[in-house]
Design an enzyme around this catalytic site. Sequence first.
Site, PDB file in Angstrom:
ATOM      1  N   HIS A 263       0.831  -1.201   0.000  1.00  0.00           N
ATOM      2  CA  HIS A 263       0.000   0.000   0.000  1.00  0.00           C
ATOM      3  C   HIS A 263       0.871   1.258   0.000  1.00  0.00           C
ATOM      4  O   HIS A 263       0.718   2.131  -0.863  1.00  0.00           O
ATOM      5  CB  HIS A 263      -0.919  -0.022   1.235  1.00  0.00           C
ATOM      6  N   GLU A 264       1.788   1.329   0.951  1.00  0.00           N
ATOM      7  CA  GLU A 264       2.646   2.515   1.035  1.00  0.00           C
ATOM      8  C   GLU A 264       3.552   2.599  -0.193  1.00  0.00           C
ATOM      9  O   GLU A 264       3.876   3.691  -0.659  1.00  0.00           O
ATOM     10  CB  GLU A 264       3.471   2.515   2.331  1.00  0.00           C
ATOM     11  N   HIS A 267       1.749   4.494  -2.821  1.00  0.00           N
ATOM     12  CA  HIS A 267       1.846   5.939  -2.569  1.00  0.00           C
ATOM     13  C   HIS A 267       3.236   6.443  -2.985  1.00  0.00           C
ATOM     14  O   HIS A 267       3.365   7.507  -3.584  1.00  0.00           O
ATOM     15  CB  HIS A 267       1.678   6.226  -1.067  1.00  0.00           C
ATOM     16  N   GLU A 293      -4.598   7.900  -2.980  1.00  0.00           N
ATOM     17  CA  GLU A 293      -5.104   6.631  -2.469  1.00  0.00           C
ATOM     18  C   GLU A 293      -5.429   5.676  -3.621  1.00  0.00           C
ATOM     19  O   GLU A 293      -5.377   4.459  -3.459  1.00  0.00           O
ATOM     20  CB  GLU A 293      -6.327   6.885  -1.577  1.00  0.00           C
TER      21      GLU A 293
END
Length: 502
Positions: A263-264, A267, A293
């Site tokens: 997830h990170e 980003h 997001e």
Amino acid sequence: MNHHQLYAAYKQLNIKAADLHHSAALLEWDQEVYMPPKSASFRAGQLATLASMAHELLTADAYGAQLQQLLASNQLSPDELANVQLSWYDYQKNCKLPSAFVQELSEQTSRSFHAWISARKANDFNLFAPELHKMVELKKQQADLYGFNHHPYNALLDDYEMGATVHMLDAIFLEVKKELNPILKSIYAAPQVNDAFLFQHFPKSKQWDFSIQVLTDMGYDFDAGRQDYSEHPFTTSFSPTDVRVTTRVSENDLSSLLWSSIHEGGHALYEQGLPQDQYGLPLGAAASLGVHESQSRLWENGIGRSLNFWQHYYPILQQQMAPALDAVSLLDFYKAINKVSPSFIRTEADEISYHFHVMIRYEIEKGLIDGSLSVAHVADVWNQNYQHYLGITPPNNLVGVLQDVHWSHGSFGYFPTYSLGSFYAAQFLNQALQTHPNLQSDIGHGNFTALLSWLRQQVHMHGRKFTSNQLCNNICGKNLDLGPFVKYIKQKYSAIYGLDSL
Ligand code: CO
């Protein structure tokens, strides 16, 4: 000054402000990752100093005059003009908040945050409620100072998702209810998948190494970033050449570290892909939180929880974690990592019920800001909605209304961007798959080059040049649309839960 000199001066001032912001970000990163506890109060002062220096630069009368001169010039390139127009928009917005109000808001944020921490420790919402009430009053005032059309919440939304409105979100969440509720009901009625094997012992260092391999394969540049541990995973950027991620680990839960990292990582790829020559300027910054997001969710769910992805990585994982997963088939593993079940905590929710968590917060925020709901009733409304939408009532406020930090920070209007991000992600991935028919098979070989370069071209390189809605139209030829997300959910989960009729 001619327009070249004017533009150079404008750029220089923005770079200076960005240097201050990024220095503050580095101190914040350190605060989460390394800082010794006794440093807290001086660190808060250091951060406040940097923030006020940047605020002064960007709200100075002379800066406003400079922007107006640039706007009057007809010799700027399209990118230069886009920067100046966005800066003018930001400048006008910043100037609407008197510095006494900014100061008050910042002090209230500290008080609310500390009250939230105490309330969590004592598991007592009443310790937080008075400070939350004061925060809500300030946010209403902020909406009035900004000015708004139709609904005060629109003014607050604009800080996170320029152009998003209550009108648009109401329509989206109405569709969420209509489309996702029946899907959840069918899944809850089906036999549950087994995920017990995800909760065996998985050594920390092995989980870490695996996440580094996946991040590297995704295209995350470790010469322009690093991964560390923190309590709450996050991504921070000091420039496109220094974008850091954090993750967390549980040795008894394989899910925690890996999907935080992915997830990170999503980003971070966005931040590493922003144009370096636009550093400090709007075109060097991310479009919106929703678009940000969309990048993390696309990688985390669209890729990281797909069968294709695990076709490549599962044998590698099995070998690295041997013998824990030796007896578990790829398909059983895939089902386990996509288990759908009602839960109290938003950040641990599956990708379908997640949007009910967000919707509940959105409805409460809207009510608080337009005055139709008072802080005294928030916990009850929260619990009733969890019962209504997810069929569960939080046993205490710790796993209910006190779970998220956002309201203590005054971040009203932030939550909806989590859902918008997921829906944009599904639209973008759908478009990428249509454009590149080989993408699925690439992913099945752990090769993400084509996907990343598509994302770079379509999203990353533009910075704030387009709003999320414009970006979505450029990429998909239409506005935000729940359709691709619903289609993706139906296909994926009808297979996982053996349901023909989703
Ligand atoms: Co995120």
